[in-house]
Structure formats: structure tokens, C-alpha cells
Design a protein around this motif. Structure first.
Motif, PDB file in Angstrom:
ATOM      1  N   ILE A   1     -32.111  13.113  -5.967  1.00  8.78           N
ATOM      2  CA  ILE A   1     -31.474  13.491  -7.444  1.00  8.78           C
ATOM      3  C   ILE A   1     -30.607  12.133  -7.777  1.00  8.78           C
ATOM      4  O   ILE A   1     -29.965  11.721  -7.150  1.00  8.78           O
ATOM      5  CB  ILE A   1     -30.588  14.676  -7.191  1.00  8.78           C
ATOM      6  CG1 ILE A   1     -31.868  15.788  -6.733  1.00  8.78           C
ATOM      7  CG2 ILE A   1     -29.812  15.003  -8.571  1.00  8.78           C
ATOM      8  CD1 ILE A   1     -30.917  17.116  -6.233  1.00  8.78           C
ATOM      9  N   TYR A   2     -30.764  11.599  -9.006  1.00  9.92           N
ATOM     10  CA  TYR A   2     -30.125  10.661  -9.415  1.00  9.92           C
ATOM     11  C   TYR A   2     -29.173  11.177 -10.555  1.00  9.92           C
ATOM     12  O   TYR A   2     -29.659  11.858 -11.442  1.00  9.92           O
ATOM     13  CB  TYR A   2     -31.016   9.583 -10.005  1.00  9.92           C
ATOM     14  CG  TYR A   2     -31.778   8.957  -9.101  1.00  9.92           C
ATOM     15  CD1 TYR A   2     -31.614   8.545  -7.717  1.00  9.92           C
ATOM     16  CD2 TYR A   2     -33.166   9.139  -9.209  1.00  9.92           C
ATOM     17  CE1 TYR A   2     -32.142   7.980  -6.794  1.00  9.92           C
ATOM     18  CE2 TYR A   2     -34.021   8.662  -8.198  1.00  9.92           C
ATOM     19  CZ  TYR A   2     -33.419   8.000  -7.026  1.00  9.92           C
ATOM     20  OH  TYR A   2     -34.457   7.451  -6.287  1.00  9.92           O
ATOM     21  N   VAL A   3     -27.804  10.909 -10.526  1.00  8.85           N
ATOM     22  CA  VAL A   3     -26.936  11.360 -11.788  1.00  8.85           C
ATOM     23  C   VAL A   3     -26.491  10.150 -12.351  1.00  8.85           C
ATOM     24  O   VAL A   3     -25.806   9.199 -11.779  1.00  8.85           O
ATOM     25  CB  VAL A   3     -26.012  12.102 -10.958  1.00  8.85           C
ATOM     26  CG1 VAL A   3     -24.793  12.586 -11.964  1.00  8.85           C
ATOM     27  CG2 VAL A   3     -26.190  13.666 -10.143  1.00  8.85           C
TER      28      VAL A   3
ATOM     29  N   VAL B   1     -33.406  13.561 -12.758  1.00 15.14           N
ATOM     30  CA  VAL B   1     -32.247  12.694 -13.166  1.00 15.14           C
ATOM     31  C   VAL B   1     -31.299  13.754 -13.955  1.00 15.14           C
ATOM     32  O   VAL B   1     -31.839  14.368 -14.958  1.00 15.14           O
ATOM     33  CB  VAL B   1     -32.799  11.496 -14.198  1.00 15.14           C
ATOM     34  CG1 VAL B   1     -31.750  10.710 -14.779  1.00 15.14           C
ATOM     35  CG2 VAL B   1     -33.561  10.498 -13.489  1.00 15.14           C
ATOM     36  N   ILE B   2     -30.119  13.683 -13.656  1.00 11.94           N
ATOM     37  CA  ILE B   2     -29.128  14.419 -14.294  1.00 11.94           C
ATOM     38  C   ILE B   2     -28.402  13.805 -15.298  1.00 11.94           C
ATOM     39  O   ILE B   2     -27.558  12.701 -14.833  1.00 11.94           O
ATOM     40  CB  ILE B   2     -28.437  15.275 -13.427  1.00 11.94           C
ATOM     41  CG1 ILE B   2     -29.358  16.284 -12.546  1.00 11.94           C
ATOM     42  CG2 ILE B   2     -27.317  16.251 -14.184  1.00 11.94           C
ATOM     43  CD1 ILE B   2     -28.543  16.973 -11.380  1.00 11.94           C
ATOM     44  N   LEU B   3     -28.688  13.906 -16.490  1.00 15.86           N
ATOM     45  CA  LEU B   3     -27.748  13.387 -17.218  1.00 15.86           C
ATOM     46  C   LEU B   3     -26.557  13.691 -17.747  1.00 15.86           C
ATOM     47  O   LEU B   3     -25.975  14.858 -18.098  1.00 15.86           O
ATOM     48  CB  LEU B   3     -28.371  13.329 -18.820  1.00 15.86           C
ATOM     49  CG  LEU B   3     -29.798  12.800 -18.914  1.00 15.86           C
ATOM     50  CD1 LEU B   3     -30.583  13.031 -20.295  1.00 15.86           C
ATOM     51  CD2 LEU B   3     -30.105  11.229 -18.678  1.00 15.86           C
ATOM     52  N   ALA B   4     -25.147  13.049 -17.169  1.00 13.96           N
ATOM     53  CA  ALA B   4     -24.089  13.353 -17.014  1.00 13.96           C
ATOM     54  C   ALA B   4     -22.985  12.259 -17.365  1.00 13.96           C
ATOM     55  O   ALA B   4     -21.593  12.000 -17.062  1.00 13.96           O
ATOM     56  CB  ALA B   4     -23.608  13.650 -15.608  1.00 13.96           C
TER      57      ALA B   4
ATOM     58  N   ALA C   1     -31.528   4.702 -15.345  1.00 14.25           N
ATOM     59  CA  ALA C   1     -31.911   5.286 -14.058  1.00 14.25           C
ATOM     60  C   ALA C   1     -33.516   4.901 -13.661  1.00 14.25           C
ATOM     61  O   ALA C   1     -33.546   4.543 -12.611  1.00 14.25           O
ATOM     62  CB  ALA C   1     -31.832   6.736 -14.026  1.00 14.25           C
ATOM     63  N   VAL C   2     -34.209   5.094 -14.479  1.00 12.54           N
ATOM     64  CA  VAL C   2     -35.786   4.674 -14.034  1.00 12.54           C
ATOM     65  C   VAL C   2     -35.973   3.262 -13.858  1.00 12.54           C
ATOM     66  O   VAL C   2     -36.243   2.986 -12.733  1.00 12.54           O
ATOM     67  CB  VAL C   2     -36.670   5.015 -15.556  1.00 12.54           C
ATOM     68  CG1 VAL C   2     -38.130   4.367 -15.089  1.00 12.54           C
ATOM     69  CG2 VAL C   2     -36.749   6.421 -15.654  1.00 12.54           C
TER      70      VAL C   2
ATOM     71  N   VAL D   1     -40.681  12.518 -13.435  1.00 18.54           N
ATOM     72  CA  VAL D   1     -39.164  12.958 -13.479  1.00 18.54           C
ATOM     73  C   VAL D   1     -38.766  14.225 -14.158  1.00 18.54           C
ATOM     74  O   VAL D   1     -39.439  14.405 -15.064  1.00 18.54           O
ATOM     75  CB  VAL D   1     -38.502  11.697 -14.408  1.00 18.54           C
ATOM     76  CG1 VAL D   1     -37.118  11.860 -14.226  1.00 18.54           C
ATOM     77  CG2 VAL D   1     -38.798  10.361 -13.657  1.00 18.54           C
ATOM     78  N   VAL D   2     -38.019  14.882 -13.375  1.00 16.47           N
ATOM     79  CA  VAL D   2     -37.500  16.249 -13.832  1.00 16.47           C
ATOM     80  C   VAL D   2     -35.910  15.705 -14.479  1.00 16.47           C
ATOM     81  O   VAL D   2     -35.142  15.070 -13.925  1.00 16.47           O
ATOM     82  CB  VAL D   2     -36.909  17.094 -12.948  1.00 16.47           C
ATOM     83  CG1 VAL D   2     -36.408  18.380 -13.759  1.00 16.47           C
ATOM     84  CG2 VAL D   2     -38.233  17.576 -12.228  1.00 16.47           C
TER      85      VAL D   2
END
Length: 288
Positions: A75-77, A18-21, A120-121, A130-131
């Protein structure tokens, strides 16, 4: 039947990222607006993760490395409604990236990074490890996702509750900028102090936004946010606040790196971009 080693390998390659953007980059956009050189006008209105860094967007370095290392399989953004279209256009070039909007349009409306992670989760029904990655952060060339994967496997053998965070050495005059980890001889964190004075801790272990959260720690996102539901947004915004809170509830171990790039304003962006244009030795193996 899977052996223990093969089981761990399967467990690790099936992780999600999960990329926090969802930030609005207010400091950077303010700097761009007041810059008189005219060199950075092309950055106006660009989300920080989509800023050009070297040969590609900042966030693309993460997608390329995560894919090449087989560290995750999806990959989730998480972004916001203001930048959603730009991220969707960017993500069209990748088959393993999905975009999720937090539906906010201004900085004052922001949910905070921890709530975005929880979103996201829940939205993607994430049940495994989760990374978690800050979308405005990159690391120096000694950083390796393969080494992180190996270290996480090691701490999972100690306990399936175990999580993993990174740390790098900061100067005395930088402790007030970061969350500072205090660890024991096994590199297990027992405390993280938020922006302490140099005199308040002997540690100089700064903790960047890159965490490997075990699947057993994910339900604690709900507990944390329920406890903080009436707290100011600042207590829910920085993801390090969740890490600090979880340290007393789950084993959290530390993996040492040499440093990072944190793109918060125009000078830090210029420094990061220059490094990737002139000093990066091997772009193909970067962070892999």
C-alpha cells in the motif's frame, strides 16, 4: 505451471494500492476554525485521511481491509510535505505501507490527484494492476474488496486492458456534485459526465474515487498528463477526469455498491464518524 484460475488469483493478490492523500482539506479546516462548539478543535491541522473515524483513523480502515482481504501486497500513500511527518508516524504501525510526499506545502502548489498517482507509479516502479483509493472516502458495509477482486478477475478475462470502477445511485439533485457514469447492458461505461444537470443524463450512477486500473492502462497516465500539461489544475486534480478520458481508450466496467462517505466538510465528517461509532455492525469484516 499455473492453471488459468491460479494465474488470475496470483495476478490479483499481487496488486498494489495507491491511496491519494495529498489534499489540504481546506473546506474541513475552515469549518473547524469557525465552529464555536469547541468539540472539534482536536481536528485542527489533521489531514483528512488521518481523522479519527470510529475506533481508528479513516485511512486505517482501508489498510486493515486491504490487508485482511489479501487484495494487495503493498500500500502506497501519496501525501504532501506538510503532512508527511504525521503520515510517517501513522504508517510506522503497519509493515505493508509506504509513504511518498509530492513535496508541496500549500493547496496552491498541489500537483493534482492524477499527477500524484503518476508519481507513485514511477517512484515505486509499479508494473502491475493498481487499486486507486481516495483517502477521504469510505463505503457502506455492503462494499467488499473480495467481491471487487472477483469482478475484476471477470472483466480481465474479457480483456487484459479492462479496468473497473464503482458506482452508486444518487438523487436527481446530486448529479451536479459527481461524475456520472453512463453504461451499456454489460455494465461497460461508455461515458462519464462531470457534474451534469439532471436533464443532461438519464443516469444516476455516481462514480466515487475507487478504481482498479489494469497494468496496461498505466502508461496512459503519461499521455493524459502530457495532453493536460498547459491545462488548469482543476483538469488534472480530480482523478475522475482521468477515468472519463480513459473510457474511450480502454474497456472500463462498473461494479455497483450502495453508497459512500465522502469527508469533505465538518457535517460530512460528523455523519461518517457517528456511523462508525454507532451503526457499524462488524468492524473486523468491514470492507473485506
Amino acid at each position: 505451471m499455473l492453471t488459468a484460475e491460479r494465474g488470475f488469483f496470483y495476478l490479483l493478490i499481487s496488486m498494489k494500492a495507491v491511496i491519494l492523500a495529498a489534499g489540504y482539506g481546506t473546506r474541513l479546516q475552515r469549518d473547524v476554525a469557525t465552529d464555536n462548539s469547541g468539540k472539534f478543535v482536536h481536528l485542527t491541522g489533521v489531514a483528512k485521511p488521518l481523522l479519527p473515524v470510529g475506533h481508528c483513523a479513516l485511512i486505517s480502515h482501508w489498510v486493515q481491509a486491504l490487508t485482511a482481504s489479501d487484495c494487495v501486497d503493498r500500500i502506497y500513500v501519496v501525501t504532501n510535505a506538510l503532512y508527511q511527518a504525521a503520515f510517517e508516524e501513522w504508517a510506522a504501525h503497519f509493515t505493508n505501507v509506504r509513504i511518498l510526499s509530492d513535496q508541496t506545502r500549500t493547496n496552491d502548489e498541489r500537483l493534482g490527484a492524477v499527477a500524484c498517482l503518476q508519481l507513485a507509479v514511477k517512484h515505486f516502479n509499479i508494473e502491475g494492476h493498481v487499486v486507486v483509493i481516495g483517502g477521504d472516502t469510505l463505503f457502506k458495509e455492503d462494499f467488499s474488496l473480495s467481491k471487487v477482486k472477483e469482478k475484476f478477475s471477470d472483466v480481465q478475462r474479457k480483456s487484459e486492458d479492462s479496468c473497473l470502477v464503482l458506482s452508486y445511485h444518487c438523487r436527481d439533485d446530486e448529479t451536479q456534485k459527481y461524475g456520472i457514469l453512463e453504461v451499456n447492458e454489460d455494465l461497460r461505461a461508455f461515458c462519464m459526465k462531470e457534474k451534469p444537470l439532471p436533464s443532461e443524463t438519464k443516469s444516476r450512477r455516481a462514480c466515487p474515487c475507487f478504481y482498479v486500473l489494469s497494468k496496461k492502462s498505466l502508461p496512459l497516465l503519461d499521455v493524459f498528463l502530457d495532453e493536460k500539461k498547459n491545462a488548469p489544475i482543476e483538469e488534472k486534480d480530480a482523478p475522475g477526469n482521468f477515468v472519463s478520458w480513459i473510457i474511450s481508450r480502454k474497456p472500463v466496467y462498473v461494479h455497483q455498491i450502495s453508497g459512500r462517505f465522502d469527508v469533505g466538510n465538518l457535517p460530512s465528517y460528523i455523519e461518517c464518524d457517528l456511523y462508525f461509532k454507532e451503526k457499524l455492525r462488524d468492524a473486523k469484516s468491514y470492507m473485506v
